[in-house]
Design a protein around this motif. Structure first.
Motif, mmCIF file in Angstrom:
data_model
loop_
_atom_site.group_PDB
_atom_site.id
_atom_site.type_symbol
_atom_site.label_atom_id
_atom_site.label_comp_id
_atom_site.label_asym_id
_atom_site.label_seq_id
_atom_site.Cartn_x
_atom_site.Cartn_y
_atom_site.Cartn_z
ATOM 1 N N MET A 1 40.004 30.738 50.345
ATOM 2 C CA MET A 1 39.676 30.486 48.931
ATOM 3 C C MET A 1 38.219 30.876 48.688
ATOM 4 O O MET A 1 37.300 30.287 49.219
ATOM 5 N N SER A 2 38.039 31.919 47.908
ATOM 6 C CA SER A 2 36.687 32.422 47.670
ATOM 7 C C SER A 2 36.028 31.702 46.509
ATOM 8 O O SER A 2 34.852 31.893 46.260
ATOM 9 N N GLY A 3 36.783 30.888 45.786
ATOM 10 C CA GLY A 3 36.232 30.244 44.605
ATOM 11 C C GLY A 3 36.460 31.074 43.348
ATOM 12 O O GLY A 3 36.243 30.588 42.249
ATOM 13 N N ARG A 4 36.895 32.318 43.540
ATOM 14 C CA ARG A 4 37.181 33.138 42.361
ATOM 15 C C ARG A 4 38.632 32.923 41.931
ATOM 16 O O ARG A 4 39.505 32.717 42.775
ATOM 17 N N LEU A 5 38.841 33.028 40.631
ATOM 18 C CA LEU A 5 40.188 32.824 40.094
ATOM 19 C C LEU A 5 41.102 33.955 40.554
ATOM 20 O O LEU A 5 40.802 35.125 40.332
ATOM 21 N N ASP A 6 42.210 33.608 41.241
ATOM 22 C CA ASP A 6 43.069 34.705 41.690
ATOM 23 C C ASP A 6 44.497 34.628 41.156
ATOM 24 O O ASP A 6 45.359 35.372 41.570
ATOM 25 N N ARG A 7 44.752 33.724 40.235
ATOM 26 C CA ARG A 7 46.065 33.677 39.604
ATOM 27 C C ARG A 7 45.937 33.049 38.223
ATOM 28 O O ARG A 7 45.215 32.066 38.054
ATOM 29 N N LEU A 8 46.658 33.637 37.240
ATOM 30 C CA LEU A 8 46.607 33.079 35.886
ATOM 31 C C LEU A 8 47.671 32.005 35.726
ATOM 32 O O LEU A 8 48.787 32.144 36.249
ATOM 33 N N ALA A 9 47.323 30.940 35.015
ATOM 34 C CA ALA A 9 48.308 29.915 34.670
ATOM 35 C C ALA A 9 49.205 30.466 33.565
ATOM 36 O O ALA A 9 48.799 31.365 32.825
ATOM 37 N N PRO A 10 50.448 29.913 33.439
ATOM 38 C CA PRO A 10 51.354 30.407 32.396
ATOM 39 C C PRO A 10 50.712 30.392 30.998
ATOM 40 O O PRO A 10 50.900 31.323 30.216
ATOM 41 N N SER A 11 49.937 29.347 30.711
ATOM 42 C CA SER A 11 49.332 29.274 29.375
ATOM 43 C C SER A 11 48.296 30.395 29.195
ATOM 44 O O SER A 11 48.121 30.935 28.109
ATOM 45 N N GLN A 12 47.634 30.784 30.284
ATOM 46 C CA GLN A 12 46.659 31.874 30.200
ATOM 47 C C GLN A 12 47.367 33.219 30.009
ATOM 48 O O GLN A 12 46.874 34.094 29.305
ATOM 49 N N VAL A 150 27.715 42.158 31.684
ATOM 50 C CA VAL A 150 28.741 41.132 31.452
ATOM 51 C C VAL A 150 29.872 41.297 32.467
ATOM 52 O O VAL A 150 30.382 40.319 33.019
ATOM 53 N N GLY A 151 30.218 42.547 32.743
ATOM 54 C CA GLY A 151 31.279 42.828 33.696
ATOM 55 C C GLY A 151 30.971 42.267 35.081
ATOM 56 O O GLY A 151 31.847 41.731 35.764
ATOM 57 N N ARG A 152 29.694 42.356 35.475
ATOM 58 C CA ARG A 152 29.315 41.804 36.794
ATOM 59 C C ARG A 152 29.474 40.279 36.805
ATOM 60 O O ARG A 152 29.928 39.704 37.796
ATOM 61 N N ALA A 153 29.113 39.656 35.673
ATOM 62 C CA ALA A 153 29.283 38.203 35.586
ATOM 63 C C ALA A 153 30.766 37.834 35.691
ATOM 64 O O ALA A 153 31.132 36.844 36.320
ATOM 65 N N VAL A 154 31.614 38.664 35.072
ATOM 66 C CA VAL A 154 33.062 38.415 35.121
ATOM 67 C C VAL A 154 33.553 38.499 36.568
ATOM 68 O O VAL A 154 34.296 37.647 37.047
ATOM 69 N N ARG A 155 33.082 39.535 37.275
ATOM 70 C CA ARG A 155 33.564 39.742 38.643
ATOM 71 C C ARG A 155 33.160 38.615 39.595
ATOM 72 O O ARG A 155 33.823 38.384 40.593
ATOM 73 N N SER A 156 32.089 37.917 39.255
ATOM 74 C CA SER A 156 31.685 36.819 40.139
ATOM 75 C C SER A 156 32.609 35.611 39.975
ATOM 76 O O SER A 156 32.593 34.703 40.792
ATOM 77 N N VAL A 157 33.396 35.590 38.907
ATOM 78 C CA VAL A 157 34.260 34.448 38.621
ATOM 79 C C VAL A 157 35.739 34.797 38.781
ATOM 80 O O VAL A 157 36.559 33.973 39.152
ATOM 81 N N VAL A 158 36.068 36.051 38.479
ATOM 82 C CA VAL A 158 37.476 36.457 38.415
ATOM 83 C C VAL A 158 37.811 37.334 39.614
ATOM 84 O O VAL A 158 37.106 38.305 39.901
ATOM 85 N N GLY A 159 38.882 36.997 40.307
ATOM 86 C CA GLY A 159 39.298 37.752 41.484
ATOM 87 C C GLY A 159 39.941 39.083 41.123
ATOM 88 O O GLY A 159 40.302 39.342 39.974
ATOM 89 N N GLN A 160 40.084 39.931 42.153
ATOM 90 C CA GLN A 160 40.606 41.279 41.993
ATOM 91 C C GLN A 160 41.993 41.304 41.338
ATOM 92 O O GLN A 160 42.279 42.096 40.459
ATOM 93 N N ARG A 161 42.841 40.379 41.792
ATOM 94 C CA ARG A 161 44.216 40.335 41.322
ATOM 95 C C ARG A 161 44.298 40.090 39.818
ATOM 96 O O ARG A 161 45.020 40.772 39.093
#
Lengths: 437, 102
Positions: A1-12, A150-161
């Motif tokens: 677990m890298s701490g980055r989001l790697d799966r979207l919830a159904p509501s997302q 902004v894109g770099r900030a996104v990548r620090s939070v959001v995983g590749q998947r």
């Protein structure tokens, strides 16, 4: 677990779909811009990029007006008092524009051209001429570097998947429907038909003076200098087009990436006006939306009875299922001659012309060859350059009125009987009606 | 095999199952012209019309004429017929198929 989001919830995922529809609609919207809101948004976009806000907002009523108007300003405004050669080029640009929007001289030009009607040495014209030559730094900052941050900030939070999923399901979809389906043909129209017309006028204004080819090379330089290429091909490099903004919007409003707020100006501008805008140092060129955009069920430009795309200055684009065609092909196909159809070099355009003009008239007027005749009818063939031949069967109706009609059949048909059998999906040997009417 | 303008009627052995087509003002419409609204039709009391996966089929119970506004009537004997609407060749069919496969 890298701490980055790697799966979207159904509501997302539900929100992803909703934003796709929303940004598609923003990208394809028609009708007048909310100019006050757009200008406020442009100031915010500049500020977020660390630039002094623009002091001049130049509204253009179509991408064509933006292109020709910017070149016109640059010709008149840059450097010292314009030479006779530059004045002639400016006249050619005005004439080409008037021609393309179907407005003979005397009509008001609108704000974009207002400085141009002033004396060539006018301070405003000089300011615009200079500022238009000086766009690159601003454009890089507002449309590329800031979103990049902004894109770099996104990548620090959001995983590749998740990033891949957003790119595919949201950004890719908006890009396809807005940029590929509508913006690309709009640009192509400027670069073909409008360009040709401009060339004619440049040539006309230089007949008997200095070689028009030299004037034309100036046009090419201008095109590069005022960075029209950049503006028209923004989707290739800029990140303020609806496809990118849709993705940033998702990362900000659904996944809570705080840095996305720096793009609020660009997003608000896209909502308030067109997203086609062109930042310069101290001035910004803003584009109005079209009056209407007509699409077919696959989202391709398609105006079955009139222009598929119409801008408020009168500039229009005619298209048939995504293929740009001359006006007459849509509005007045009976005026298109067989000779014009056969002379059309573009195979796609020619196919549409053939469909619109009708096989019967083309066979009759286009010099078709009579290949064979039998009791079912006559087989005609018309060779087309770089395309399969037009082969038609003229079917004889055995009624009292003895009507004839023409149907297109596969190009390898050898006899009318074989062709008619094909139209009914039966083998030539089987085609033996015992009664006909 | 009977032909009336752009419609061909082919004798077949069996009537496939499918969705029965409703009559319009007592007529079963075999095919309709797009521009004119003219149509090829038979009286509903003599026949039944079915829209099946294999195509459109007509069963004729008693000899009946196929009527059209611009053509002479053609009399069909009892039996089952496949109704074939005349088609036209679309250029570029091969290009489109290749594009789909790529």
């Amino acid at each position: 677990m890298s701490g980055r989001l790697d799966r979207l919830a159904p509501s997302q995922e539900t929100r992803l779909a909703a934003l796709r529809d929303e940004w598609r609609a923003i990208g394809l919207a028609a009708g007048p811009a909310d100019r006050l809101r757009a200008e406020r948004a442009a100031r915010e976009a500049y500020r977020a990029a660390g630039l002094p806000p623009p002091s001049l907002f130049l509204w253009v009523r179509s991408p064509l007006e933006g292109v020709l108007g910017a070149m016109h300003l640059a010709v008149l405004g840059a450097g010292a008092a314009p030479s006779p050669a530059r004045l002639r080029l400016a006249a050619a640009l005005r004439a080409a524009y008037a021609d393309l929007v179907g407005r003979p001289g005397g009509e008001p030009w609108g704000r974009a051209w207002a400085p141009l009607e002033a004396a060539p040495g006018d301070a405003l014209v000089r300011f615009m001429g200079r500022t238009l030559m000086d766009s690159r730094g601003v454009r890089d900052q507002v449309a590329r570097r800031l979103p990049g941050t902004v894109g770099r900030a996104v990548r620090s939070v959001v995983g590749q998947r998740v990033a891949e999923q957003v790119r595919r399901e949201l950004q890719g979809d908006v890009r396809h429907h807005v940029l590929r389906r509508v913006w690309a043909p709009t640009v192509a129209e400027i670069q073909s038909r409008a360009w040709e017309r401009l060339r004619d006028h440049v040539e006309g204004h230089h007949a008997g003076r200095w070689p028009w080819a030299r004037a034309w090379s100036v046009v090419r330089d201008l095109y590069r200098l005022v960075a029209i290429q950049d503006a028209l091909h923004a989707p290739a490099r800029d990140r303020t087009t609806p496809d990118w903004l849709a993705a940033y919007d998702f990362f900000g409003s659904v996944l809570g990436v705080d840095a996305v707020r720096h793009l609020r100006g660009s997003m608000d501008l896209a909502r308030a006006a067109g997203w086609w805008w062109w930042p310069h140092r101290g001035a910004v060129l803003l584009g109005e939306r079209p009056d209407h955009v007509l699409l077919d069920d696959q989202g391709r430009l398609h105006g079955p009875r009139g222009p598929a795309l119409a801008y408020p200055d009168g500039w229009t684009v005619w298209a048939w299922h995504g293929v740009r065609v001359p006006r007459g092909v849509i509005e007045n196909p009976e005026s298109v001659s067989a000779r014009e159809v056969l002379a059309e070099p573009d195979v796609e355009v020619r196919r549409i012309m053939i469909e619109r003009v009708g096989h019967e008239r083309l066979i009759r007027d286009g010099g078709a060859r009579r290949v064979a005749e039998d009791d079912t009818g006559i087989l005609w063939r018309l060779d087309l350059p770089e395309d399969e031949p037009l082969v038609c069967v003229e079917v004889t109706d055995a009624t009292a009125t003895f009507r004839r009609y023409v149907l297109r059949v596969p190009p390898d048909s050898r006899s009318p009987r074989e062709a008619v059998a094909w139209t009914f999906g039966v083998e030539p040997g089987e085609y033996r009606p015992i009664a006909e009417s | 095999m009977f032909r009336q303008g752009d419609v061909l009627l082919l004798r077949v052995d069996d009537m496939p199952s499918g969705r029965p087509v409703e009559a319009e003002r007592g007529r079963l419409v075999l095919a309709r012209g797009e521009a004119t609204g003219h149509h090829h039709s038979v009286a509903v009391e003599d026949a039944e019309l079915v829209d099946a996966a294999e195509g459109v089929f007509l069963r004729v119970m008693a000899s009946t004429p196929v009527v059209h506004q611009e053509h002479a009537p053609i009399t069909l004997n009892p039996g089952t017929y496949r109704v074939v609407r005349q088609r036209e060749y679309l250029p570029g069919a091969i290009d489109r198929m290749v594009a789909l496969l790529d």
